[in-house]
Design a protein around this motif. Structure first.
Motif, PDB file in Angstrom:
ATOM      1  N   PHE A 182     -22.935 -49.659 -24.566  1.00 55.31           N
ATOM      2  CA  PHE A 182     -22.884 -49.816 -22.995  1.00 55.31           C
ATOM      3  C   PHE A 182     -21.410 -49.715 -22.422  1.00 55.31           C
ATOM      4  O   PHE A 182     -21.254 -48.879 -21.520  1.00 55.31           O
ATOM      5  N   TRP A 183     -20.249 -49.741 -23.107  1.00 63.18           N
ATOM      6  CA  TRP A 183     -19.331 -49.762 -22.902  1.00 63.18           C
ATOM      7  C   TRP A 183     -18.340 -47.804 -22.540  1.00 63.18           C
ATOM      8  O   TRP A 183     -17.449 -48.294 -22.222  1.00 63.18           O
ATOM      9  N   ALA A 184     -18.739 -47.494 -23.527  1.00 67.11           N
ATOM     10  CA  ALA A 184     -18.476 -46.268 -23.988  1.00 67.11           C
ATOM     11  C   ALA A 184     -18.658 -45.155 -23.020  1.00 67.11           C
ATOM     12  O   ALA A 184     -19.767 -45.439 -21.792  1.00 67.11           O
ATOM     13  N   GLU A 185     -17.785 -44.899 -22.378  1.00 67.43           N
ATOM     14  CA  GLU A 185     -17.332 -43.192 -21.308  1.00 67.43           C
ATOM     15  C   GLU A 185     -17.985 -41.971 -22.088  1.00 67.43           C
ATOM     16  O   GLU A 185     -18.728 -41.800 -22.924  1.00 67.43           O
ATOM     17  N   ASP A 186     -19.049 -41.743 -21.093  1.00 71.05           N
ATOM     18  CA  ASP A 186     -19.700 -40.519 -20.838  1.00 71.05           C
ATOM     19  C   ASP A 186     -18.653 -39.354 -21.263  1.00 71.05           C
ATOM     20  O   ASP A 186     -18.238 -38.833 -20.494  1.00 71.05           O
ATOM     21  N   LEU A 187     -18.980 -38.388 -22.184  1.00 70.31           N
ATOM     22  CA  LEU A 187     -18.048 -37.669 -22.337  1.00 70.31           C
ATOM     23  C   LEU A 187     -18.883 -36.436 -22.915  1.00 70.31           C
ATOM     24  O   LEU A 187     -18.206 -35.647 -24.054  1.00 70.31           O
ATOM     25  N   SER A 188     -19.631 -36.619 -22.143  1.00 68.97           N
ATOM     26  CA  SER A 188     -20.858 -34.999 -23.031  1.00 68.97           C
ATOM     27  C   SER A 188     -20.073 -33.673 -22.265  1.00 68.97           C
ATOM     28  O   SER A 188     -20.986 -32.553 -22.734  1.00 68.97           O
ATOM     29  N   ALA A 222     -14.792 -30.057 -24.911  1.00 71.80           N
ATOM     30  CA  ALA A 222     -14.934 -30.651 -25.580  1.00 71.80           C
ATOM     31  C   ALA A 222     -16.264 -31.376 -25.214  1.00 71.80           C
ATOM     32  O   ALA A 222     -16.401 -31.784 -24.037  1.00 71.80           O
ATOM     33  N   ALA A 223     -16.688 -31.486 -26.148  1.00 67.56           N
ATOM     34  CA  ALA A 223     -17.957 -32.622 -26.180  1.00 67.56           C
ATOM     35  C   ALA A 223     -18.337 -33.893 -27.202  1.00 67.56           C
ATOM     36  O   ALA A 223     -18.251 -33.408 -28.331  1.00 67.56           O
ATOM     37  N   VAL A 224     -18.413 -34.732 -26.374  1.00 68.89           N
ATOM     38  CA  VAL A 224     -18.396 -36.111 -27.986  1.00 68.89           C
ATOM     39  C   VAL A 224     -19.872 -37.202 -27.462  1.00 68.89           C
ATOM     40  O   VAL A 224     -20.266 -37.331 -26.990  1.00 68.89           O
ATOM     41  N   THR A 225     -20.717 -36.567 -28.472  1.00 65.91           N
ATOM     42  CA  THR A 225     -22.001 -36.869 -28.613  1.00 65.91           C
ATOM     43  C   THR A 225     -21.933 -38.351 -29.770  1.00 65.91           C
ATOM     44  O   THR A 225     -21.899 -38.362 -30.558  1.00 65.91           O
ATOM     45  N   PRO A 226     -22.824 -39.695 -29.858  1.00 61.55           N
ATOM     46  CA  PRO A 226     -22.826 -40.194 -30.490  1.00 61.55           C
ATOM     47  C   PRO A 226     -23.643 -40.119 -31.897  1.00 61.55           C
ATOM     48  O   PRO A 226     -24.216 -39.101 -31.609  1.00 61.55           O
ATOM     49  N   TYR A 263     -17.717 -46.876 -32.736  1.00 64.76           N
ATOM     50  CA  TYR A 263     -18.956 -46.333 -33.426  1.00 64.76           C
ATOM     51  C   TYR A 263     -18.321 -44.912 -33.899  1.00 64.76           C
ATOM     52  O   TYR A 263     -17.901 -44.140 -33.356  1.00 64.76           O
ATOM     53  N   ARG A 264     -19.628 -44.161 -34.524  1.00 62.14           N
ATOM     54  CA  ARG A 264     -19.395 -42.503 -35.042  1.00 62.14           C
ATOM     55  C   ARG A 264     -19.596 -41.395 -33.856  1.00 62.14           C
ATOM     56  O   ARG A 264     -20.033 -41.825 -32.773  1.00 62.14           O
ATOM     57  N   VAL A 265     -18.636 -41.150 -33.995  1.00 61.35           N
ATOM     58  CA  VAL A 265     -18.743 -39.760 -32.747  1.00 61.35           C
ATOM     59  C   VAL A 265     -18.640 -37.977 -33.424  1.00 61.35           C
ATOM     60  O   VAL A 265     -18.472 -38.400 -34.949  1.00 61.35           O
ATOM     61  N   GLU A 266     -19.626 -37.356 -33.137  1.00 59.62           N
ATOM     62  CA  GLU A 266     -19.492 -35.625 -33.527  1.00 59.62           C
ATOM     63  C   GLU A 266     -18.616 -35.147 -32.103  1.00 59.62           C
ATOM     64  O   GLU A 266     -19.134 -35.394 -30.691  1.00 59.62           O
ATOM     65  N   VAL A 267     -17.736 -34.604 -32.485  1.00 60.14           N
ATOM     66  CA  VAL A 267     -17.036 -33.717 -31.471  1.00 60.14           C
ATOM     67  C   VAL A 267     -17.377 -32.507 -31.914  1.00 60.14           C
ATOM     68  O   VAL A 267     -17.250 -31.745 -32.814  1.00 60.14           O
ATOM     69  N   VAL A 268     -17.637 -31.602 -30.964  1.00 60.20           N
ATOM     70  CA  VAL A 268     -17.624 -30.310 -30.810  1.00 60.20           C
ATOM     71  C   VAL A 268     -17.120 -29.326 -29.752  1.00 60.20           C
ATOM     72  O   VAL A 268     -16.953 -29.903 -28.329  1.00 60.20           O
ATOM     73  N   LEU A 269     -15.940 -28.462 -30.305  1.00 67.66           N
ATOM     74  CA  LEU A 269     -14.855 -27.240 -29.437  1.00 67.66           C
ATOM     75  C   LEU A 269     -15.493 -26.636 -28.993  1.00 67.66           C
ATOM     76  O   LEU A 269     -16.364 -25.943 -29.864  1.00 67.66           O
ATOM     77  N   SER A 270     -15.580 -26.464 -27.564  1.00 66.54           N
ATOM     78  CA  SER A 270     -16.171 -24.500 -27.537  1.00 66.54           C
ATOM     79  C   SER A 270     -15.240 -23.816 -26.130  1.00 66.54           C
ATOM     80  O   SER A 270     -14.117 -24.741 -25.627  1.00 66.54           O
ATOM     81  N   ASP A 271     -15.331 -23.112 -25.921  1.00 68.32           N
ATOM     82  CA  ASP A 271     -15.232 -21.724 -25.177  1.00 68.32           C
ATOM     83  C   ASP A 271     -13.207 -21.357 -25.399  1.00 68.32           C
ATOM     84  O   ASP A 271     -12.584 -22.154 -25.103  1.00 68.32           O
TER      85      ASP A 271
END
Length: 59
Positions: free
Chosen positions: A44-50, A33-37, A12-20
């Motif tokens: 349902f199988w995706a980890e929470d990478l917020s 890093a924050a990964v959001t759909p 599935y498509r995600v957006e990755v935002v790097l910070s700090d």
């Protein structure tokens, strides 16, 4: 992968935002890093990478 149709890994498509951004003896490293759909909720199988803490070398 177990649970995937026809043993094919789903995607599935995600957006990755790097910070700090932190400088360490010349190079700079991102500490978080924050990964959001994109477009729809994550499967349902995706980890929470917020909020992922990234490894940074010690100063």
């Amino acid at each position: 992968m177990s649970g995937c149709p026809d043993d094919q890994a789903s995607s599935y498509r995600v957006e990755v935002v790097l910070s700090d951004l932190t400088k360490r003896l010349g190079p700079a490293y991102y500490r978080h890093a924050a990964v959001t759909p994109v477009g729809s909720p994550a499967p349902f199988w995706a980890e929470d990478l917020s909020n992922v803490r990234l490894g940074v070398p010690k100063a």
